[in-house]
Motif scaffolding. Structure first.
Motif, PDB file in Angstrom:
ATOM      1  N   GLY A 103      29.922  21.663  13.095  1.00  0.00           N
ATOM      2  CA  GLY A 103      28.735  22.411  12.685  1.00  0.00           C
ATOM      3  C   GLY A 103      28.979  23.890  12.473  1.00  0.00           C
ATOM      4  N   VAL A 104      30.191  24.251  12.113  1.00  0.00           N
ATOM      5  CA  VAL A 104      30.512  25.661  11.912  1.00  0.00           C
ATOM      6  C   VAL A 104      31.090  25.849  10.519  1.00  0.00           C
ATOM      7  CG1 VAL A 104      32.016  27.542  12.634  1.00  0.00           C
ATOM      8  CG2 VAL A 104      30.897  26.141  14.344  1.00  0.00           C
ATOM      9  N   GLU A 105      30.555  26.818   9.793  1.00  0.00           N
ATOM     10  CA  GLU A 105      31.178  27.238   8.545  1.00  0.00           C
ATOM     11  C   GLU A 105      31.240  28.766   8.587  1.00  0.00           C
ATOM     12  OE1 GLU A 105      29.360  25.832   4.975  1.00  0.00           O
ATOM     13  OE2 GLU A 105      30.633  27.078   3.713  1.00  0.00           O
ATOM     14  N   PHE A 106      32.441  29.271   8.576  1.00  0.00           N
ATOM     15  CA  PHE A 106      32.616  30.708   8.760  1.00  0.00           C
ATOM     16  C   PHE A 106      32.323  31.454   7.466  1.00  0.00           C
ATOM     17  CE2 PHE A 106      35.633  29.405  12.238  1.00  0.00           C
ATOM     18  CZ  PHE A 106      34.818  29.855  13.250  1.00  0.00           C
ATOM     19  N   VAL A 107      31.674  32.587   7.628  1.00  0.00           N
ATOM     20  CA  VAL A 107      31.390  33.478   6.507  1.00  0.00           C
ATOM     21  C   VAL A 107      31.638  34.903   6.973  1.00  0.00           C
ATOM     22  CG1 VAL A 107      29.401  34.529   5.358  1.00  0.00           C
ATOM     23  CG2 VAL A 107      29.869  32.136   5.024  1.00  0.00           C
ATOM     24  N   TYR A 108      32.113  35.702   6.066  1.00  0.00           N
ATOM     25  CA  TYR A 108      32.429  37.101   6.363  1.00  0.00           C
ATOM     26  C   TYR A 108      31.538  37.978   5.508  1.00  0.00           C
ATOM     27  CZ  TYR A 108      35.843  40.329   8.370  1.00  0.00           C
ATOM     28  OH  TYR A 108      36.464  41.273   9.137  1.00  0.00           O
ATOM     29  N   LEU A 297      22.760  37.551   4.636  1.00  0.00           N
ATOM     30  CA  LEU A 297      22.531  36.833   3.383  1.00  0.00           C
ATOM     31  C   LEU A 297      21.044  36.747   3.068  1.00  0.00           C
ATOM     32  CD1 LEU A 297      25.143  33.942   3.610  1.00  0.00           C
ATOM     33  CD2 LEU A 297      25.310  36.102   2.410  1.00  0.00           C
ATOM     34  N   LYS A 298      20.212  36.717   4.109  1.00  0.00           N
ATOM     35  CA  LYS A 298      18.773  36.629   3.880  1.00  0.00           C
ATOM     36  C   LYS A 298      18.171  37.970   3.499  1.00  0.00           C
ATOM     37  CE  LYS A 298      17.969  34.328   7.712  1.00  0.00           C
ATOM     38  NZ  LYS A 298      17.396  33.724   8.911  1.00  0.00           N
ATOM     39  N   THR A 299      18.642  39.064   4.117  1.00  0.00           N
ATOM     40  CA  THR A 299      17.907  40.314   3.994  1.00  0.00           C
ATOM     41  C   THR A 299      18.630  41.399   3.216  1.00  0.00           C
ATOM     42  OG1 THR A 299      18.824  41.146   6.073  1.00  0.00           O
ATOM     43  CG2 THR A 299      16.795  39.894   6.216  1.00  0.00           C
ATOM     44  N   LYS A 300      19.913  41.223   2.928  1.00  0.00           N
ATOM     45  CA  LYS A 300      20.642  42.278   2.232  1.00  0.00           C
ATOM     46  C   LYS A 300      20.960  41.845   0.808  1.00  0.00           C
ATOM     47  CE  LYS A 300      21.157  45.311   5.541  1.00  0.00           C
ATOM     48  NZ  LYS A 300      20.674  46.679   5.426  1.00  0.00           N
ATOM     49  N   ARG A 301      21.235  42.842  -0.021  1.00  0.00           N
ATOM     50  CA  ARG A 301      21.704  42.533  -1.376  1.00  0.00           C
ATOM     51  C   ARG A 301      23.205  42.338  -1.303  1.00  0.00           C
ATOM     52  NH1 ARG A 301      18.584  46.911  -5.095  1.00  0.00           N
ATOM     53  NH2 ARG A 301      16.461  46.347  -4.478  1.00  0.00           N
ATOM     54  N   VAL A 302      23.640  41.097  -1.393  1.00  0.00           N
ATOM     55  CA  VAL A 302      25.064  40.822  -1.278  1.00  0.00           C
ATOM     56  C   VAL A 302      25.641  40.514  -2.655  1.00  0.00           C
ATOM     57  CG1 VAL A 302      24.825  39.922   1.049  1.00  0.00           C
ATOM     58  CG2 VAL A 302      24.768  38.358  -0.879  1.00  0.00           C
ATOM     59  N   PHE A 303      26.934  40.703  -2.794  1.00  0.00           N
ATOM     60  CA  PHE A 303      27.615  40.255  -4.009  1.00  0.00           C
ATOM     61  C   PHE A 303      29.004  39.770  -3.616  1.00  0.00           C
ATOM     62  CE2 PHE A 303      29.165  44.567  -3.697  1.00  0.00           C
ATOM     63  CZ  PHE A 303      30.443  44.523  -4.207  1.00  0.00           C
ATOM     64  N   VAL A 304      29.600  38.978  -4.483  1.00  0.00           N
ATOM     65  CA  VAL A 304      30.970  38.530  -4.260  1.00  0.00           C
ATOM     66  C   VAL A 304      31.840  39.114  -5.355  1.00  0.00           C
ATOM     67  CG1 VAL A 304      30.339  36.422  -3.069  1.00  0.00           C
ATOM     68  CG2 VAL A 304      30.628  36.394  -5.541  1.00  0.00           C
ATOM     69  N   LEU A 305      33.098  39.228  -5.047  1.00  0.00           N
ATOM     70  CA  LEU A 305      34.031  39.816  -5.995  1.00  0.00           C
ATOM     71  C   LEU A 305      34.399  38.759  -7.046  1.00  0.00           C
ATOM     72  CD1 LEU A 305      35.301  42.594  -6.126  1.00  0.00           C
ATOM     73  CD2 LEU A 305      37.251  41.710  -4.870  1.00  0.00           C
ATOM     74  N   LYS A 306      34.412  39.161  -8.300  1.00  0.00           N
ATOM     75  CA  LYS A 306      34.792  38.278  -9.408  1.00  0.00           C
ATOM     76  C   LYS A 306      33.985  36.975  -9.376  1.00  0.00           C
ATOM     77  CE  LYS A 306      39.470  40.075  -9.709  1.00  0.00           C
ATOM     78  NZ  LYS A 306      40.860  39.791  -9.956  1.00  0.00           N
ATOM     79  N   GLU A 307      32.681  37.145  -9.302  1.00  0.00           N
ATOM     80  CA  GLU A 307      31.799  35.980  -9.275  1.00  0.00           C
ATOM     81  C   GLU A 307      32.043  35.065 -10.472  1.00  0.00           C
ATOM     82  OE1 GLU A 307      27.779  37.133  -9.784  1.00  0.00           O
ATOM     83  OE2 GLU A 307      26.960  35.191  -9.182  1.00  0.00           O
ATOM     84  N   GLU A 308      32.412  35.681 -11.627  1.00  0.00           N
ATOM     85  CA  GLU A 308      32.499  34.925 -12.871  1.00  0.00           C
ATOM     86  C   GLU A 308      33.641  33.913 -12.872  1.00  0.00           C
ATOM     87  OE1 GLU A 308      33.108  38.037 -12.380  1.00  0.00           O
ATOM     88  OE2 GLU A 308      35.024  38.591 -13.275  1.00  0.00           O
ATOM     89  N   VAL A 309      34.614  34.022 -11.945  1.00  0.00           N
ATOM     90  CA  VAL A 309      35.712  33.058 -11.973  1.00  0.00           C
ATOM     91  C   VAL A 309      35.366  31.779 -11.202  1.00  0.00           C
ATOM     92  CG1 VAL A 309      37.508  34.778 -12.319  1.00  0.00           C
ATOM     93  CG2 VAL A 309      36.883  34.129 -10.003  1.00  0.00           C
ATOM     94  N   GLY A 310      34.213  31.744 -10.562  1.00  0.00           N
ATOM     95  CA  GLY A 310      33.719  30.487 -10.018  1.00  0.00           C
ATOM     96  C   GLY A 310      34.426  30.002  -8.765  1.00  0.00           C
ATOM     97  N   THR A 311      34.947  30.906  -7.972  1.00  0.00           N
ATOM     98  CA  THR A 311      35.670  30.476  -6.781  1.00  0.00           C
ATOM     99  C   THR A 311      34.761  30.288  -5.573  1.00  0.00           C
ATOM    100  OG1 THR A 311      36.123  32.812  -6.424  1.00  0.00           O
ATOM    101  CG2 THR A 311      37.859  31.513  -7.431  1.00  0.00           C
ATOM    102  N   LEU A 312      33.527  30.722  -5.641  1.00  0.00           N
ATOM    103  CA  LEU A 312      32.552  30.616  -4.549  1.00  0.00           C
ATOM    104  C   LEU A 312      33.102  31.154  -3.231  1.00  0.00           C
ATOM    105  CD1 LEU A 312      31.214  27.019  -5.288  1.00  0.00           C
ATOM    106  CD2 LEU A 312      30.373  29.187  -6.173  1.00  0.00           C
ATOM    107  N   PRO A 313      33.358  32.443  -3.180  1.00  0.00           N
ATOM    108  CA  PRO A 313      33.945  33.000  -1.958  1.00  0.00           C
ATOM    109  C   PRO A 313      33.006  32.909  -0.758  1.00  0.00           C
ATOM    110  CG  PRO A 313      34.081  34.560  -3.782  1.00  0.00           C
ATOM    111  CD  PRO A 313      33.146  33.480  -4.196  1.00  0.00           C
TER     112      PRO A 313
END
Lengths: 373, 178
Positions: A103-108, A297-313
């Motif tokens: 039941g753990v999925e790590f996120v940074y 993830l709920k309250t901040k404006r987050v982004f991922v690097l190179k979202e367009e390459v579809g790696t789902l970081p």
């Protein structure tokens, strides 16, 4: 008078007798033989440089893939590695194979408003994970970026200010993003790297063949290759290690950030989070709605690097909306300069009174205006 | 933070009221101080001692409504002005957490405001950064003057050459031609 041949062509058996051995052909054959021996010696010379503990023994040679090992076989492999580490570093390591938690999925998450670019995370990571000190191997890169852009092409790894942060820059650390759709795993020809149930992409250092396809596939430049035998002083070895994370590596294998899984799978924080002096680094279980990363993830404006390459970081960057604040004269001066040079259509710069109305009207598609009305 | 703060005068442990029962100085803003000269008050508009310290009981902090809180409850005091940051801190999106990422773990410890920020000068001091990367792909990006302008820029090749005793004293890049 003996026949003297001018051209000493390909020697052919002379019919009816032994092949003629001239002085020239003798020298040529001899030179070729000497040259061949020298080439062979040169080709074998890397073997001479091998220390006795570099040569894989029979057990290591026959060791199975990580996922195919039974518990007893894993214990046998661990004991072999323990002995090798003890021989090489004169320390008995606390080595084990830590399994993912249920039941753990790590996120940074990393707060770019707070990072000051002090590089403490880089060096804490090196100390924790037994990377080679010479040649240097580092999992985290801290990129200094000019304010007002997210174009990493404008970034600089080699900033050397007397003090940080520099008023005209912000700092973006990059490490393995532990993608949910990892290209590095897809390209591995021997399945030496894979994604674990808790989201961490790991490497079996005994299975890796060092082809470096994964290094080429990673869009975040997160994988490192041991071009040379890792050089780690004995007194700097971290004896707390696990099979899939920070046990000492050999020459010719890949390595990368693994979210300090020997710490995090036992409930602790990664080394880079513990060392961060500003609290810019956040780590947790995204499946727990009360965790810090879930709140981000709920309250901040987050982004991922190179979202367009579809790696789902699983590595998110975010800003605090409030900073740089309007009481900071440095920030206001920079905002004024950026507004003069490039305009502030979205009204995000400090001191702005809001989005430019004409810009919103001109650039917003018709369907969106309809949806808002 | 200890509550109340541990202080010592000439090595003898004291408490705040030990002096302030006698010296009931009421915030001499900017006046010459005999004690607390080490305190550098750079907290923006907040430039009076008794904005935060209780004027009657120096071992308590004062809120704007006149109530007092202990030093351990500093976040309540700071929240009066720094509302958005306090909201973030309560959620865990601001500030530092040590020990464990497991939300109900006993080993987990959230730092409070004054464990990172100096309350008298809350803005972070500039840091001296640790050394930059000198890895094989990201070594120093400087041309070596001894090797000329066409010197090999790849740190990897440079490192390999340094490792090779045959080429260590022969730093040419033109294939050995004169």
């Amino acid at each position: 008078m003996k026949d003297i041949r001018i051209w000493d062509g390909p020697s052919r058996p002379v019919s009816g007798g032994e092949p003629e051995l001239t002085r020239r052909s003798f020298l040529r054959t001899g030179a070729a033989a000497v040259g061949g021996m020298a080439a062979l010696a040169a080709a074998l010379s890397p073997l001479r440089e091998l220390a006795s503990d570099d040569i894989p023994n029979f057990d290591q040679f026959l060791q199975k893939h990580y996922k195919e090992m039974t518990v007893a076989e894993m214990e046998q492999a661990l004991e072999r590695i323990r002995k090798k580490v003890e021989d090489r570093y004169a320390v008995r390591p606390h080595l084990r194979d830590v399994k993912p938690m249920e039941g753990v999925e790590f996120v940074y998450a990393l707060n770019l408003s707070r990072c000051i670019g002090c590089r403490k995370c880089v060096h804490a990571c090196v100390a924790e994970n037994n990377q080679s000190r010479s040649p240097e191997i580092q999992y985290i890169r801290v990129i200094e970026m000019p304010r007002g852009t997210l174009d990493v092409e404008k970034g600089n790894h080699h900033y050397d200010h007397p003090t940080v942060p520099d008023a005209n820059h912000f700092y973006m650390p990059v490490q393995c993003h532990q993608c949910a759709n990892p290209p590095c795993v897809k390209v591995c020809p021997v399945e030496a790297t894979w994604q674990e149930p808790d989201g961490i992409t790991v490497i079996d250092y005994d299975w890796c063949i060092g082809c470096r396809y994964c290094e080429a596939a990673c869009p975040y430049w997160a994988r490192r290759f041991n071009f040379a035998k890792p050089n780690l002083p004995k007194d700097q070895l971290n004896p707390n290690m696990s099979y899939l994370s920070n046990r000492p590596r050999e020459k010719g294998v890949m390595e990368k950030c693994h979210f300090c899984l020997h710490r995090t799978r036992e409930g602790r924080m990664p080394a880079c989070v513990e060392i961060c002096p500003t609290g810019a680094r956040k780590f947790g279980n995204v499946l727990d709605p009360k965790s810090e990363v879930s709140e981000i993830l709920k309250t901040k404006r987050v982004f991922v690097l190179k979202e367009e390459v579809g790696t789902l970081p699983r590595f998110f960057y975010y800003f605090d909306e409030r900073y740089p604040n309007t009481l900071d004269p440095d920030a206001l001066a920079i905002a004024d300069r950026l507004r003069a040079e490039e305009g502030d259509a979205y009204g995000c710069l400090p001191g702005a009174s809001g989005p430019r109305k004409d810009f919103v009207a001109a650039s917003t598609p018709e369907w969106w205006n309809g949806a808002r009305a | 933070m200890a509550d109340p703060p541990h202080i010592a005068i000439d090595g003898a442990p004291q408490n705040c009221n030990g002096c302030h029962q006698i010296f009931r100085s009421n915030s001499p803003a900017g006046a010459t101080l005999n004690y607390h000269q080490e305190i550098r008050l750079q907290h923006g508009l907040n430039n009076r001692c008794v904005n935060c310290h209780d004027s009657q009981n120096r071992e308590r902090l004062t809120l704007r409504d006149g109530a007092t809180v202990s030093f351990a409850e500093t976040p309540q005091l700071c929240a009066q002005c720094h509302g958005t940051v306090y909201r973030d801190w309560e959620r865990g999106t601001h500030g530092k957490t040590l020990g464990s990422w497991i939300t109900n773990s006993d080993a987990r410890r959230r730092l409070s405001c004054t464990e990172c920020h100096n309350p008298h000068a809350p803005k972070y001091e500039p840091y001296k950064p640790l050394p930059g990367p000198n890895t094989l792909r990201m070594g120093e990006q400087v041309a070596c003057p001894a090797h000329g302008a066409d010197e090999e820029q790849s740190p990897l090749l440079r490192w390999l050459r340094e490792m090779d005793p045959k080429q260590r004293d022969h730093p040419t890049t033109n294939g050995g031609r004169p």
